[in-house]
Scaffold this motif. Structure first.
Motif, PDB file in Angstrom:
ATOM      1  N   ILE A  85       0.820  -1.220   0.000  1.00  0.00           N
ATOM      2  CA  ILE A  85       0.000   0.000   0.000  1.00  0.00           C
ATOM      3  C   ILE A  85       0.861   1.281   0.000  1.00  0.00           C
ATOM      4  CG2 ILE A  85      -2.090  -0.998   0.958  1.00  0.00           C
ATOM      5  CD1 ILE A  85       0.370   0.787   3.164  1.00  0.00           C
ATOM      6  N   GLY A  86       2.182   1.116  -0.217  1.00  0.00           N
ATOM      7  CA  GLY A  86       3.032   2.301  -0.361  1.00  0.00           C
ATOM      8  C   GLY A  86       3.716   2.768   0.904  1.00  0.00           C
ATOM      9  N   LYS A  87       3.958   1.866   1.849  1.00  0.00           N
ATOM     10  CA  LYS A  87       4.621   2.293   3.088  1.00  0.00           C
ATOM     11  C   LYS A  87       6.041   2.777   2.825  1.00  0.00           C
ATOM     12  CE  LYS A  87       4.035  -1.521   5.412  1.00  0.00           C
ATOM     13  NZ  LYS A  87       3.141  -2.266   4.489  1.00  0.00           N
ATOM     14  N   THR A  88       6.837   1.936   2.135  1.00  0.00           N
ATOM     15  CA  THR A  88       8.230   2.315   1.894  1.00  0.00           C
ATOM     16  C   THR A  88       8.319   3.550   1.008  1.00  0.00           C
ATOM     17  OG1 THR A  88       8.998   0.031   2.173  1.00  0.00           O
ATOM     18  CG2 THR A  88      10.435   1.528   0.954  1.00  0.00           C
ATOM     19  N   THR A  89       7.474   3.635  -0.018  1.00  0.00           N
ATOM     20  CA  THR A  89       7.446   4.827  -0.874  1.00  0.00           C
ATOM     21  C   THR A  89       7.142   6.073  -0.053  1.00  0.00           C
ATOM     22  OG1 THR A  89       6.740   3.522  -2.779  1.00  0.00           O
ATOM     23  CG2 THR A  89       6.326   5.887  -2.864  1.00  0.00           C
ATOM     24  N   THR A  90       6.218   5.947   0.891  1.00  0.00           N
ATOM     25  CA  THR A  90       5.870   7.077   1.752  1.00  0.00           C
ATOM     26  C   THR A  90       7.028   7.449   2.667  1.00  0.00           C
ATOM     27  OG1 THR A  90       3.505   6.555   1.691  1.00  0.00           O
ATOM     28  CG2 THR A  90       4.295   7.834   3.567  1.00  0.00           C
ATOM     29  N   VAL A  91       7.669   6.451   3.273  1.00  0.00           N
ATOM     30  CA  VAL A  91       8.813   6.726   4.156  1.00  0.00           C
ATOM     31  C   VAL A  91       9.909   7.458   3.388  1.00  0.00           C
ATOM     32  CG1 VAL A  91      10.691   5.669   5.463  1.00  0.00           C
ATOM     33  CG2 VAL A  91       8.368   4.812   5.729  1.00  0.00           C
ATOM     34  N   VAL A  92      10.241   6.958   2.203  1.00  0.00           N
ATOM     35  CA  VAL A  92      11.330   7.543   1.419  1.00  0.00           C
ATOM     36  C   VAL A  92      11.026   8.988   1.059  1.00  0.00           C
ATOM     37  CG1 VAL A  92      12.476   7.477  -0.834  1.00  0.00           C
ATOM     38  CG2 VAL A  92      12.237   5.385   0.504  1.00  0.00           C
TER      39      VAL A  92
ATOM     40  N   ALA B  76      12.041  -7.296   7.055  1.00  0.00           N
ATOM     41  CA  ALA B  76      13.054  -8.246   6.578  1.00  0.00           C
ATOM     42  C   ALA B  76      13.222  -8.215   5.061  1.00  0.00           C
ATOM     43  CB  ALA B  76      12.695  -9.663   7.040  1.00  0.00           C
ATOM     44  N   GLN B  77      12.286  -7.634   4.325  1.00  0.00           N
ATOM     45  CA  GLN B  77      12.445  -7.519   2.878  1.00  0.00           C
ATOM     46  C   GLN B  77      13.534  -6.513   2.504  1.00  0.00           C
ATOM     47  OE1 GLN B  77       8.728  -7.665   0.423  1.00  0.00           O
ATOM     48  NE2 GLN B  77       7.721  -7.437   2.398  1.00  0.00           N
ATOM     49  N   GLY B  78      13.841  -5.588   3.398  1.00  0.00           N
ATOM     50  CA  GLY B  78      14.933  -4.640   3.160  1.00  0.00           C
ATOM     51  C   GLY B  78      14.712  -3.707   1.986  1.00  0.00           C
ATOM     52  N   ASN B  79      13.479  -3.282   1.768  1.00  0.00           N
ATOM     53  CA  ASN B  79      13.181  -2.474   0.578  1.00  0.00           C
ATOM     54  C   ASN B  79      13.717  -1.051   0.645  1.00  0.00           C
ATOM     55  OD1 ASN B  79      11.832  -4.546  -0.754  1.00  0.00           O
ATOM     56  ND2 ASN B  79       9.861  -4.031   0.184  1.00  0.00           N
ATOM     57  N   LEU B  80      13.958  -0.534   1.843  1.00  0.00           N
ATOM     58  CA  LEU B  80      14.442   0.841   1.947  1.00  0.00           C
ATOM     59  C   LEU B  80      15.788   1.022   1.246  1.00  0.00           C
ATOM     60  CD1 LEU B  80      13.759   2.429   5.460  1.00  0.00           C
ATOM     61  CD2 LEU B  80      13.102   3.283   3.218  1.00  0.00           C
ATOM     62  N   SER B  81      16.669   0.060   1.404  1.00  0.00           N
ATOM     63  CA  SER B  81      17.985   0.164   0.759  1.00  0.00           C
ATOM     64  C   SER B  81      17.839   0.256  -0.752  1.00  0.00           C
ATOM     65  CB  SER B  81      18.846  -1.049   1.125  1.00  0.00           C
ATOM     66  OG  SER B  81      19.069  -1.113   2.518  1.00  0.00           O
ATOM     67  N   MET B  82      17.008  -0.598  -1.328  1.00  0.00           N
ATOM     68  CA  MET B  82      16.811  -0.580  -2.772  1.00  0.00           C
ATOM     69  C   MET B  82      16.163   0.726  -3.214  1.00  0.00           C
ATOM     70  SD  MET B  82      14.635  -3.155  -5.233  1.00  0.00           S
ATOM     71  CE  MET B  82      13.053  -2.386  -4.854  1.00  0.00           C
ATOM     72  N   ALA B  83      15.171   1.195  -2.458  1.00  0.00           N
ATOM     73  CA  ALA B  83      14.464   2.411  -2.844  1.00  0.00           C
ATOM     74  C   ALA B  83      15.365   3.632  -2.824  1.00  0.00           C
ATOM     75  CB  ALA B  83      13.259   2.626  -1.927  1.00  0.00           C
ATOM     76  N   LEU B  84      16.408   3.608  -1.988  1.00  0.00           N
ATOM     77  CA  LEU B  84      17.340   4.733  -1.904  1.00  0.00           C
ATOM     78  C   LEU B  84      18.638   4.473  -2.663  1.00  0.00           C
ATOM     79  CD1 LEU B  84      16.799   5.656   1.840  1.00  0.00           C
ATOM     80  CD2 LEU B  84      16.332   7.154  -0.112  1.00  0.00           C
TER      81      LEU B  84
ATOM     82  N   ALA C  45      18.176  -3.161   6.561  1.00  0.00           N
ATOM     83  CA  ALA C  45      17.698  -4.459   7.029  1.00  0.00           C
ATOM     84  C   ALA C  45      17.800  -5.456   5.889  1.00  0.00           C
ATOM     85  CB  ALA C  45      16.261  -4.370   7.529  1.00  0.00           C
ATOM     86  N   ASP C  46      17.788  -6.734   6.236  1.00  0.00           N
ATOM     87  CA  ASP C  46      17.691  -7.806   5.244  1.00  0.00           C
ATOM     88  C   ASP C  46      16.999  -8.993   5.900  1.00  0.00           C
ATOM     89  OD1 ASP C  46      19.618  -9.023   6.847  1.00  0.00           O
ATOM     90  OD2 ASP C  46      21.268  -8.591   5.477  1.00  0.00           O
ATOM     91  N   GLU C  47      17.051 -10.153   5.244  1.00  0.00           N
ATOM     92  CA  GLU C  47      16.319 -11.319   5.742  1.00  0.00           C
ATOM     93  C   GLU C  47      16.808 -11.822   7.094  1.00  0.00           C
ATOM     94  OE1 GLU C  47      19.610 -12.584   2.983  1.00  0.00           O
ATOM     95  OE2 GLU C  47      17.957 -11.145   2.927  1.00  0.00           O
ATOM     96  N   SER C  48      17.989 -11.379   7.533  1.00  0.00           N
ATOM     97  CA  SER C  48      18.485 -11.791   8.847  1.00  0.00           C
ATOM     98  C   SER C  48      17.594 -11.291   9.982  1.00  0.00           C
ATOM     99  CB  SER C  48      19.921 -11.288   9.053  1.00  0.00           C
ATOM    100  OG  SER C  48      19.966  -9.873   9.072  1.00  0.00           O
ATOM    101  N   LEU C  49      16.744 -10.287   9.700  1.00  0.00           N
ATOM    102  CA  LEU C  49      15.834  -9.792  10.736  1.00  0.00           C
ATOM    103  C   LEU C  49      14.851 -10.858  11.202  1.00  0.00           C
ATOM    104  CD1 LEU C  49      14.670  -6.114  10.102  1.00  0.00           C
ATOM    105  CD2 LEU C  49      16.132  -7.013  11.888  1.00  0.00           C
ATOM    106  N   LEU C  50      14.586 -11.849  10.353  1.00  0.00           N
ATOM    107  CA  LEU C  50      13.699 -12.935  10.773  1.00  0.00           C
ATOM    108  C   LEU C  50      14.282 -13.667  11.966  1.00  0.00           C
ATOM    109  CD1 LEU C  50      12.727 -14.312   7.253  1.00  0.00           C
ATOM    110  CD2 LEU C  50      11.340 -12.872   8.752  1.00  0.00           C
ATOM    111  N   LEU C  51      15.596 -13.873  11.973  1.00  0.00           N
ATOM    112  CA  LEU C  51      16.258 -14.508  13.118  1.00  0.00           C
ATOM    113  C   LEU C  51      16.322 -13.558  14.307  1.00  0.00           C
ATOM    114  CD1 LEU C  51      19.215 -16.245  11.227  1.00  0.00           C
ATOM    115  CD2 LEU C  51      17.077 -17.278  12.010  1.00  0.00           C
TER     116      LEU C  51
ATOM    117  N   ASP D   8      10.386   2.119   9.142  1.00  0.00           N
ATOM    118  CA  ASP D   8       9.631   1.549   8.021  1.00  0.00           C
ATOM    119  C   ASP D   8       9.201   0.151   8.433  1.00  0.00           C
ATOM    120  OD1 ASP D   8       8.475   1.023   5.599  1.00  0.00           O
ATOM    121  OD2 ASP D   8      10.353   0.615   4.549  1.00  0.00           O
ATOM    122  N   CYS D   9       7.930  -0.011   8.766  1.00  0.00           N
ATOM    123  CA  CYS D   9       7.423  -1.257   9.349  1.00  0.00           C
ATOM    124  C   CYS D   9       6.955  -2.224   8.264  1.00  0.00           C
ATOM    125  CB  CYS D   9       6.260  -0.956  10.298  1.00  0.00           C
ATOM    126  SG  CYS D   9       6.689   0.153  11.655  1.00  0.00           S
ATOM    127  N   GLY D  10       6.943  -3.510   8.627  1.00  0.00           N
ATOM    128  CA  GLY D  10       6.458  -4.540   7.718  1.00  0.00           C
ATOM    129  C   GLY D  10       4.945  -4.592   7.682  1.00  0.00           C
TER     130      GLY D  10
END
Length: 318
Positions: A14-21, A41-49, A83-89, A121-123
Motif C-alpha cells: 500500500i506504499g509504506k516504503t514509498t511514503t517513508v522515502v 526483513a524484505q529490506g526495501n528501503l535500501s533498494m528504494a534509496l 535491514a535484510d532477511e536476517s531480521l527474521l532470526l 519503516d514497518c512490515g
C-alpha cells in the motif's frame, strides 16, 4: 529530541516504503536531520534509496552493536540503518528477552539528540519488531490505499494501536495512496475516510507510475521526476506535516554519517521542497479559510488544508 515516527499498516503493497522515502527526503531537503530504520526483513528501503549497506539492524539487536556504527549516509541530512532477511532470526532473539517490547526504544535513545526525525519503516503485519516500533513511536503515520479491504483493515489497525499505546492520540496522519480520481470507488472511499477520521486524513497521493519507477532505480521522486504528480503530492504532505510538527528549517547542514558505498544521488539543479507559511492575503474561494503555499520543483502550489482546494502554477509563468 527527535520525533520517532512509525509508518505502519497491517496490509502489504500500500506504499509504506514509498511514503517513508519521500516524506523523509522532503524533510531532509527542508533541512531536517532524518534517520531511517528499516525493520522489514524484505529490506526495501535500501533498494528504494539505491544504498548498499554491509551492516544491518540485525547486528544491533543480536550482537548489541550501537546503531551509530550501523547507519550509512543515503543523502545529505538523511541516514539509514538497513535491514535484510536476517531480521527474521533477530525477531526470534527478541522474543526471548524480558524487555522484548522495548528493544528498539533502547536502541534509538542515544541518537535522539542527533536527529529531528527518526522513521521506522514497518512490515505488513503486527510482528515483534512492529510492536517495538509502536512502543517507541511518538507519532504514527498510516498509509492506506482507498480500497474496501484496506479501509476495513485501517479500522483494525487503529484498534491495535490503541491497545499497544493506550490511546490513538499518537496517530498523526492517514495518507491515502494510489488514488485514482477517475474511479468512483476511490472518490467514495476517500470521502468515507475524511468523514471518519477528519483532519487526520492528508491530501491523497494520486496514482503515478513515476513513484514506482523512482523506487526501482534507487531515487526519491524529487530526484527522478520533480514535476510529477507524485512529487507534488508528497511535497504538499511534507509541508502540512512540517507545519503540524512546528518544524523550522535549519540553515546549517550537519555532518552526515560515514558513508558505506552509497549510490550517488542524482544532481539537483534547484531546491525541490521549500516554503511553508501562511499566505495572509489569500483566502480559500471554497470555504474562506486561509490558504497555504509551497514551492515545489518550479511550481507554486496554493492549497487549503481545510477543504483540499489546490491550485498550481509555474513560477516563471501561468
Amino acid at each position: 529530541m527527535a520525533r520517532i515516527v512509525a509508518v505502519i499498516n497491517l496490509k502489504g503493497g500500500i506504499g509504506k516504503t514509498t511514503t517513508v522515502v519521500n516524506l523523509s527526503a522532503g524533510l531532509a531537503l527542508k533541512g531536517a536531520r532524518v534517520l531511517l530504520i528499516d525493520i522489514d526483513a524484505q529490506g526495501n528501503l535500501s533498494m528504494a534509496l539505491g544504498v548498499r549497506a554491509r551492516r544491518t539492524l540485525y547486528e544491533a539487536i543480536v550482537d548489541h552493536k550501537p546503531l551509530a556504527d550501523l547507519r550509512v549516509s543515503a543523502r545529505p541530512n538523511l541516514d539509514l540503518v538497513a535491514a535484510d532477511e536476517s531480521l527474521l532470526l533477530a525477531q526470534q532473539a527478541i522474543a526471548g528477552r524480558a524487555d522484548w517490547v522495548r528493544v528498539l526504544e533502547q536502541l534509538v535513545r542515544p541518537l535522539r539528540s542527533e536527529y529531528d526525525f527518526i522513521f521506522f519503516d514497518c512490515g505488513g503485519s503486527l510482528t515483534v519488531l512492529n510492536q517495538n516500533a509502536l512502543m517507541a513511536a511518538t507519532e504514527v503515520i498510516v498509509p492506506t490505499t482507498v480500497e474496501p479491504f484496506s479501509v476495513r483493515g485501517l479500522e483494525k489497525l487503529i484498534a491495535q494501536i490503541a491497545r499497544v499505546k493506550g490511546s490513538t492520540s499518537v496517530v498523526r496522519a492517514i495518507i491515502p495512496t494510489m488514488v485514482d480520481p477517475r474511479m468512483k470507488q476511490s472518490i467514495e472511499l476517500l470521502a468515507h475516510l475524511n468523514r471518519t477520521y477528519g483532519q487526520l486524513v492528508m491530501p491523497p497521493v494520486r496514482v503515478n507510475v513515476r513513484l514506482s519507477e523512482a523506487s526501482a532505480v534507487g531515487k526519491t521522486i524529487y530526484e527522478h521526476d520533480p514535476r510529477s504528480r507524485g512529487a507534488l503530492d508528497y511535497a504538499q504532505i511534507v509541508e502540512l506535516l512540517s507545519k503540524a510538527w512546528s518544524f523550522q528549517p535549519q540553515r546549517a547542514t550537519p555532518q552526515p554519517a560515514t558513508p558505506i558505498r552509497p549510490a550517488a544521488p542524482a544532481a539537483r539543479a534547484e531546491p525541490v521542497v521549500t516554503g511553508g507559511g501562511e499566505v495572509q492575503t489569500n483566502v480559500c474561494p471554497n470555504c474562506g479559510h486561509t490558504l497555504q503555499r509551497a514551492t515545489v520543483a518550479g511550481y507554486r502550489i496554493t492549497y487549503c488544508a481545510n477543504c483540499r482546494y489546490r491550485r498550481q502554477e509555474l513560477i516563471n509563468g501561468s
